[in-house]
Motif scaffolding. Structure first.
Motif, PDB file in Angstrom:
ATOM      1  N   GLY A 152       0.858  -1.178   0.114  1.00 32.74           N
ATOM      2  CA  GLY A 152       0.159  -0.119   0.016  1.00 32.74           C
ATOM      3  C   GLY A 152       0.733   1.129  -0.053  1.00 32.74           C
ATOM      4  N   LEU A 153       1.915   1.152  -0.251  1.00 30.04           N
ATOM      5  CA  LEU A 153       3.038   2.428  -0.150  1.00 30.04           C
ATOM      6  C   LEU A 153       3.042   3.011  -1.620  1.00 30.04           C
ATOM      7  CD1 LEU A 153       5.989   0.892   1.989  1.00 30.04           C
ATOM      8  CD2 LEU A 153       3.912   2.271   2.647  1.00 30.04           C
ATOM      9  N   VAL A 154       2.711   2.410  -2.464  1.00 35.94           N
ATOM     10  CA  VAL A 154       2.752   3.023  -3.966  1.00 35.94           C
ATOM     11  C   VAL A 154       1.734   2.177  -4.778  1.00 35.94           C
ATOM     12  CG1 VAL A 154       4.058   2.640  -6.172  1.00 35.94           C
ATOM     13  CG2 VAL A 154       5.427   3.215  -4.112  1.00 35.94           C
ATOM     14  N   GLU A 155       1.131   3.050  -5.486  1.00 32.20           N
ATOM     15  CA  GLU A 155       0.015   2.448  -6.626  1.00 32.20           C
ATOM     16  C   GLU A 155       0.610   2.309  -8.075  1.00 32.20           C
ATOM     17  OE1 GLU A 155      -3.515   4.295  -6.458  1.00 32.20           O
ATOM     18  OE2 GLU A 155      -2.597   6.266  -6.135  1.00 32.20           O
ATOM     19  N   ARG A 156      -0.005   1.438  -8.746  1.00 35.57           N
ATOM     20  CA  ARG A 156       0.380   1.592 -10.261  1.00 35.57           C
ATOM     21  C   ARG A 156      -0.689   1.862 -11.009  1.00 35.57           C
ATOM     22  NH1 ARG A 156       4.098  -3.567 -11.321  1.00 35.57           N
ATOM     23  NH2 ARG A 156       2.597  -4.784  -9.992  1.00 35.57           N
ATOM     24  N   ILE A 157      -0.796   2.987 -11.889  1.00 31.25           N
ATOM     25  CA  ILE A 157      -1.680   3.540 -12.730  1.00 31.25           C
ATOM     26  C   ILE A 157      -1.459   3.302 -14.087  1.00 31.25           C
ATOM     27  CG2 ILE A 157      -3.029   5.450 -13.245  1.00 31.25           C
ATOM     28  CD1 ILE A 157      -2.344   6.428 -10.287  1.00 31.25           C
ATOM     29  N   PRO A 158      -2.109   2.504 -14.972  1.00 31.78           N
ATOM     30  CA  PRO A 158      -1.972   2.424 -16.399  1.00 31.78           C
ATOM     31  C   PRO A 158      -1.825   3.688 -16.919  1.00 31.78           C
ATOM     32  CG  PRO A 158      -3.819   1.008 -15.730  1.00 31.78           C
ATOM     33  CD  PRO A 158      -3.218   1.989 -14.626  1.00 31.78           C
TER      34      PRO A 158
END
Lengths: 170, 170
Positions: free
Chosen positions: A85-91
Motif C-alpha cells: 500500500g505504499l505505492v500504486e500503479r496506474i496504467p
DNA sequence: TGAATCAAGTTGTAGCTTCAACTTTTGCGG
DNA sequence: CCGCAAAAGTTGAAGCTACAACTTGATTCA
C-alpha cells in the motif's frame, strides 16, 4: 588488456579502501532503514524520487533511470511496495504500454517519518565525517566514475552539479 | 535525530552521485568477472586475499574480516567455491573449531587468468578516470567513512595508507 | 496496410545475501 | 572438575537481484 599495468601502492591503498566502502556502506543504510522503517534503502530511494515528482507520480522507465535500476528490478520492487500500500500503479493514459507509479498517501506519510532517521544516518557516516572540500571532491570523483559507466547516468536530474564557491558549506 | 539538518544543495549533489556509484559500480565488476571468469566480484576478492596469504591459506574468521563479510556469508561462498574446486577447507590443526580456507592450484591458476581483465576494469572505471590527487582523495574519504562504521575495518592489512609525495603517481 | 521491429513492462527462476537458530569447542570462575 | 558463557562456523529459510523469456502495444516503411 594485453599489458595493463598493475596498481601501484598508492592506487592499491585507495582501491582496497574504496572496495571496503562499496561493500559495507550499503548494508549500513539497509539495516538502519529496515530496522526503523521496514524498507530497504532502494525502496526508500524509489519512494524518495516519487515524492519529489509532480503529482508524486513517474513512469516506470523514468523511475528506473532516476534510481539507477533496471526495469525488471524496479518492477519487482514496485509490485512489493504496491502490495504494502505504499505505492500504486496506474496504467498510462496515452500510450497503453506505460505504467505510472504513484506514491500513496500512506507511502508519503511513511516517508515523512523515515526521512529524519535516514538523513541522520547519511550524515553520520558520510557527510559529517568529511570536510566540505571532501564533499565536493566526492561529488567530482563520483561524476568521473559515473561518466565512465556509459549508460548516461540520468540520475541526479535536478541536483545539478554545484559549482559555487568552494570551502564554505556545512 | 530530533533536529538533524537536511542536506544543502551541495551536499545533496554529492550524495545523489555517490548513491549512484554505490548502486552501479558493483554491478560493473560483477558482470565483467562473471562474464570473463565465471565468478562474482566477491568470489574474486576472497580468492585474491587468499592468494596473498602465507601458504594461500587463512582462517575463515580472518578471511571474513579481510573481505568485509560476515562469517555466514563467507561460509556459503567458500562452500560454493569448494564445490567448484577453487578453494578447499581444511580443519584447523590446533583449535578444532577453526576452519582454514586454502586456494587450490586450480583456484590459483584461475586467478592468474582473471586478474589482468579485472585490473583493466578497475582502471577503466576508477583509477584511470581520476587524477592522482583524486585517487588520494578517494583513499582519505574512504578512510573517513570506514572509521565511522565502527566495526574496525580490519581490511587493508597490508596496503597501509600511503603518505608519500602527492601528485606524482600514475 | 501489414509484417517486422522496437519499446515498456512483467514474470519466472536461479543465485546470492541476510538473519536467526543451532552445533561444537574452548575458556573460565568457583 | 563442572557448568556456563563465548568463539567459530555451519545451516536453512526468506528476501532481493539479475538474467532471460515473454506479452502487449506502438512504429515504421515497403
Amino acid at each position: 588488456m594485453t599489458d595493463t599495468p598493475w596498481l601501484d601502492r598508492r592506487q592499491m591503498a585507495a582501491w582496497v579502501r574504496f572496495v571496503a566502502v562499496l561493500e559495507l556502506l550499503p548494508g549500513v543504510f539497509d539495516s538502519q532503514l529496515r530496522r526503523d522503517s521496514g524498507v530497504t534503502h532502494f525502496d526508500y530511494f524509489v519512494m524518495a524520487v516519487l515524492s519529489e515528482s509532480p503529482n508524486r507520480t513517474l513512469r516506470m522507465a523514468e523511475l528506473a533511470g532516476a534510481t539507477n535500476a533496471t526495469l525488471s528490478r524496479l518492477s519487482h520492487v514496485v509490485q512489493r511496495l504496491e502490495e504494502r500500500g505504499l505505492v500504486e500503479r496506474i496504467p498510462g493514459p496515452g500510450d497503453r504500454r506505460v505504467t505510472n507509479a504513484r506514491l500513496t498517501e500512506e507511502g508519503w506519510a511513511m516517508m515523512r517519518e523515515a526521512a529524519p532517521g535516514h538523513v541522520a544516518t547519511v550524515r553520520r557516516h558520510v557527510i559529517d565525517v568529511l570536510t566540505p572540500e571532501q564533499v565536493d571532491q566526492l561529488a567530482a570523483i563520483s561524476d568521473a566514475v559515473l561518466a565512465s559507466i556509459d549508460p548516461p547516468g540520468p540520475m541526479a536530474a535536478g541536483y545539478q552539479r554545484y559549482d559555487g564557491p568552494a570551502g564554505s558549506g556545512e
